[in-house]
Design a protein around this motif. Structure first.
Motif, PDB file in Angstrom:
ATOM      1  N   LEU B 242       0.828  -1.220   0.000  1.00 52.30           N
ATOM      2  CA  LEU B 242       0.000   0.000   0.000  1.00 52.30           C
ATOM      3  C   LEU B 242       0.856   1.261   0.000  1.00 52.30           C
ATOM      4  O   LEU B 242       0.508   2.248  -0.647  1.00 52.30           O
ATOM      5  CB  LEU B 242      -0.922   0.005   1.213  1.00 52.30           C
ATOM      6  CG  LEU B 242      -2.230  -0.785   1.077  1.00 52.30           C
ATOM      7  CD1 LEU B 242      -2.981  -0.770   2.395  1.00 52.30           C
ATOM      8  CD2 LEU B 242      -3.111  -0.201  -0.026  1.00 52.30           C
ATOM      9  N   LYS B 243       1.963   1.214   0.711  1.00 48.13           N
ATOM     10  CA  LYS B 243       2.821   2.398   0.768  1.00 48.13           C
ATOM     11  C   LYS B 243       3.363   2.751  -0.615  1.00 48.13           C
ATOM     12  O   LYS B 243       3.611   3.909  -0.921  1.00 48.13           O
ATOM     13  CB  LYS B 243       3.967   2.189   1.770  1.00 48.13           C
ATOM     14  CG  LYS B 243       3.527   2.461   3.191  1.00 48.13           C
ATOM     15  CD  LYS B 243       4.638   2.194   4.188  1.00 48.13           C
ATOM     16  CE  LYS B 243       4.088   2.325   5.603  1.00 48.13           C
ATOM     17  NZ  LYS B 243       5.014   1.790   6.593  1.00 48.13           N
ATOM     18  N   GLU B 245       1.623   2.508  -3.240  1.00 45.73           N
ATOM     19  CA  GLU B 245       0.495   3.052  -4.014  1.00 45.73           C
ATOM     20  C   GLU B 245       0.055   4.423  -3.510  1.00 45.73           C
ATOM     21  O   GLU B 245      -0.461   5.229  -4.263  1.00 45.73           O
ATOM     22  CB  GLU B 245      -0.708   2.104  -3.920  1.00 45.73           C
ATOM     23  CG  GLU B 245      -0.499   0.740  -4.559  1.00 45.73           C
ATOM     24  CD  GLU B 245      -0.416   0.822  -6.080  1.00 45.73           C
ATOM     25  OE1 GLU B 245      -1.011   1.739  -6.659  1.00 45.73           O
ATOM     26  OE2 GLU B 245       0.266  -0.041  -6.664  1.00 45.73           O
ATOM     27  N   VAL B 246       0.211   4.633  -2.210  1.00 47.16           N
ATOM     28  CA  VAL B 246      -0.306   5.867  -1.615  1.00 47.16           C
ATOM     29  C   VAL B 246       0.816   6.877  -1.466  1.00 47.16           C
ATOM     30  O   VAL B 246       1.855   6.559  -0.905  1.00 47.16           O
ATOM     31  CB  VAL B 246      -0.907   5.578  -0.215  1.00 47.16           C
ATOM     32  CG1 VAL B 246      -1.504   6.840   0.379  1.00 47.16           C
ATOM     33  CG2 VAL B 246      -1.945   4.491  -0.328  1.00 47.16           C
ATOM     34  N   LYS B 247       0.567   8.059  -2.010  1.00 50.32           N
ATOM     35  CA  LYS B 247       1.604   9.082  -1.887  1.00 50.32           C
ATOM     36  C   LYS B 247       1.555   9.725  -0.505  1.00 50.32           C
ATOM     37  O   LYS B 247       0.530   9.845   0.096  1.00 50.32           O
ATOM     38  CB  LYS B 247       1.418  10.167  -2.950  1.00 50.32           C
ATOM     39  CG  LYS B 247       1.834   9.704  -4.319  1.00 50.32           C
ATOM     40  CD  LYS B 247       0.935  10.261  -5.411  1.00 50.32           C
ATOM     41  CE  LYS B 247      -0.273   9.353  -5.630  1.00 50.32           C
ATOM     42  NZ  LYS B 247      -1.265   9.887  -6.511  1.00 50.32           N
TER      43      LYS B 247
END
Lengths: 297, 247
Positions: B242-243, B245-247
């Motif tokens: 997830l990290k 993908e997420v800014k």
């Protein structure tokens, strides 16, 4: 081939004109007041009248279809669009196929693809049908440099249905179709208060909260504009996190376009685990706080 | 007093449907049937009209060999009489609308209730086609329904506004899920349903349709399906992904 395109909605109109501009020569018919002149239609006909409803709109479209020598009719899929397609199919005695994702004409036959069995399958059919409704969200509208000719058509005939009142709905607060990250809650959250933890995860991921059909429509824990599914919003985020969602076909069909799917569910046999990239078998109330903590590190 | 007709559909239980891994085709063998979702809302609404304003509800279904089961459920929910039009072979709105309209055109009715789209095929064509064949108004997508002075008034959901619409009777009304919570009939009513009148009529279809199915199969799932039963390990792996993908 010459196509008559109808939608009461501006977004669906521009999507259909974008999708089919290389396949058909198109005229757009619409009740929308927005400017739709630069999406590649040859003519844009604005339908106006005092009491426009599906019956008198259908009759006018049928008349225009006959007068202007169209080969097929393409309608944006909405409650109104489907109703108009069913009435047109009877008025003109033409077969209709609704909710299609593809229209491919070849030698007088048209191949279409649409969801079937509640979204579990896709069915490809060939027919001589002439009326189609097209699902929303298949393409991002792209303008063209040329401009359509604008025309007005007034519908004088009254509808058999009277609008006696209009009830404003609260302004839409979210556009799930455009969200990059969606965290969705299913029946597995068990109680409305459970949404707090879903919201926390969404906040950490900078995403929006969505929900399954039971959560939005049966229990009303979330508003209907947040319902993901074949009958709700069809979403395509970069990341879709399904929390306590079993993965009924109806729901899967609404989120199949997601680039990555993460599932959290305590039932390891839940169908959602067949439709995810990463899954955790466990109680969402135990898993999500841990995930939030790990994300903050 | 109103003569109410409710049309409903029996479908394969799509939630129990499995897919053949090699062909991606649905496995239909031994799959049970069930009453279609919005059909239940339609039946419920028809019965509520009867209970509130008086009258009689006739249930009609165009079905196959199993249709008696669906009809019994409808009768248990409060439908007074059932008509099974037997001979259903394929999902085809041209055929279904023709069969229903032919039957209904010979009947007495004030209002016809149907679901607006069925949970299996989602075509949504049958109500409008039946209404037009019968030359009666189509009043679609009701989330609320009232009768007054031989008229029907519904609330229809819209995107920005809900519309309150009125039509003279006879009319055909389609319902959405939000309109009601279908009742679960108590055992005594299920037993009593067996004594209610139920007619079965064999239908000969003579409608031409040009529609041919080329294939019908599940979209291939390209998902990775990495499922962790160890929560801590799963959290560690997934937060890493997830990290990215997420800014």
């Amino acid at each position: 081939m010459k196509a008559m395109v109808f939608s009461e909605k501006a977004d669906l109109s521009s999507q259909m004109l974008t999708l089919f501009r290389n396949t058909f020569e198109m005229d757009l018919y619409t009740t929308s007041n927005e400017n739709l002149l630069n999406f590649g239609a040859k003519n844009v006909f604005k339908l106006t009248g005092n009491n426009l409803y599906v019956d008198n709109i259908s009759e006018k479209l049928a008349e225009m279809y006959k007068n202007n020598g169209y080969d097929i009719i393409i309608i944006g899929s909405s409650a109104m669009g489907r109703e108009i397609s069913s009435l047109l199919s009877e008025i003109l005695h033409l077969e209709a196929i609704t909710e299609v994702m593809k229209i491919e004409p070849k030698d007088g036959i048209i191949a279409t693809e649409r969801f079937f069995y509640g979204g579990k399958t896709v069915i490809r059919e060939e027919s001589e049908a002439k009326i189609f409704t097209v699902l929303p969200g298949l393409v991002d509208p792209q303008p063209v440099n040329s401009s359509s000719t604008e025309n007005n058509i007034s519908i004088d005939k009254d509808s058999a249905i009277k609008v006696v009142d209009q009830i404003e709905k609260p302004k839409s607060s979210v556009n799930l179709e455009k969200a990059d990250i969606i965290v969705s809650a299913g029946r597995g959250i068990g109680k409305k208060e459970g949404l707090a933890v879903i919201q926390q995860l969404a906040d950490v991921l900078h995403g929006e909260v969505g929900g399954s059909r039971p959560v939005c429509l049966d229990y009303h824990w979330l508003s209907e504009e947040r319902q993901v599914g074949l009958s709700g919003k069809r979403v395509k985020p970069k990341v879709y996190v399904a929390c306590g969602i079993s993965g009924q076909v109806q729901h899967i069909a609404g989120m199949r376009g997601s680039r990555m799917v993460i599932a959290i569910n305590k039932d390891k046999n839940a169908p959602i685990f067949n439709e995810c990239d990463y899954g955790i078998v466990g109680d969402l109330y135990a898993v999500i706080p841990k995930l939030i903590e790990a994300m903050k590190k | 007093m109103y003569n109410i007709i409710v049309c409903f559909k029996q479908i394969l239980d799509i939630d129990q449907m499995k897919v053949d891994e090699s062909t991606q085709e649905p496995i239909l063998k031994n799959l049970p049937y069930r009453l279609e979702d919005l059909s239940k809302n339609a039946i419920e609404e028809a019965v509520r009209i009867k209970e509130k304003y008086g009258g009689k509800v006739i249930g009609i279904t165009y079905g196959g060999d199993q249709a008696t089961l669906a009809m019994k459920e409808a009768l248990a929910m409060g439908v007074d009489e059932g008509i099974i039009l037997k001979g259903y072979k394929e999902n085809n709105p041209e055929i279904t609308s023709d069969v229903l309209a032919k039957k209904i055109s010979g009947m007495q009715y004030d209002i016809i209730i149907m679901g607006n789209q069925s949970a299996d095929s989602y075509t949504g064509l049958v109500p409008g086609k039946v209404a037009r064949k019968l030359s009666i108004p189509l009043v679609g997508n009701a989330i609320k329904l009232e009768m007054a002075d031989r008229r029907v008034r519904i609330t229809r959901t819209g995107e920005e506004k809900n519309l309150v619409l009125e039509s003279n009777l006879p009319a055909l009304v389609t319902v959405e899920q939000e309109i009601n919570e279908p009742r679960l009939p108590p055992l005594i009513q299920i037993m009593a349903a067996g004594r209610k009148p139920m007619k079965i009529e064999e239908i000969q279809v003579n409608v031409k349709s040009t529609k041919k199915v080329i294939w019908n199969r599940a979209p291939k799932s390209e998902r990775k399906r990495i499922v962790f039963e160890d929560v801590d390990k799963g959290v560690a792996e997934i937060s890493k992904v997830l990290k990215g993908e997420v800014k």
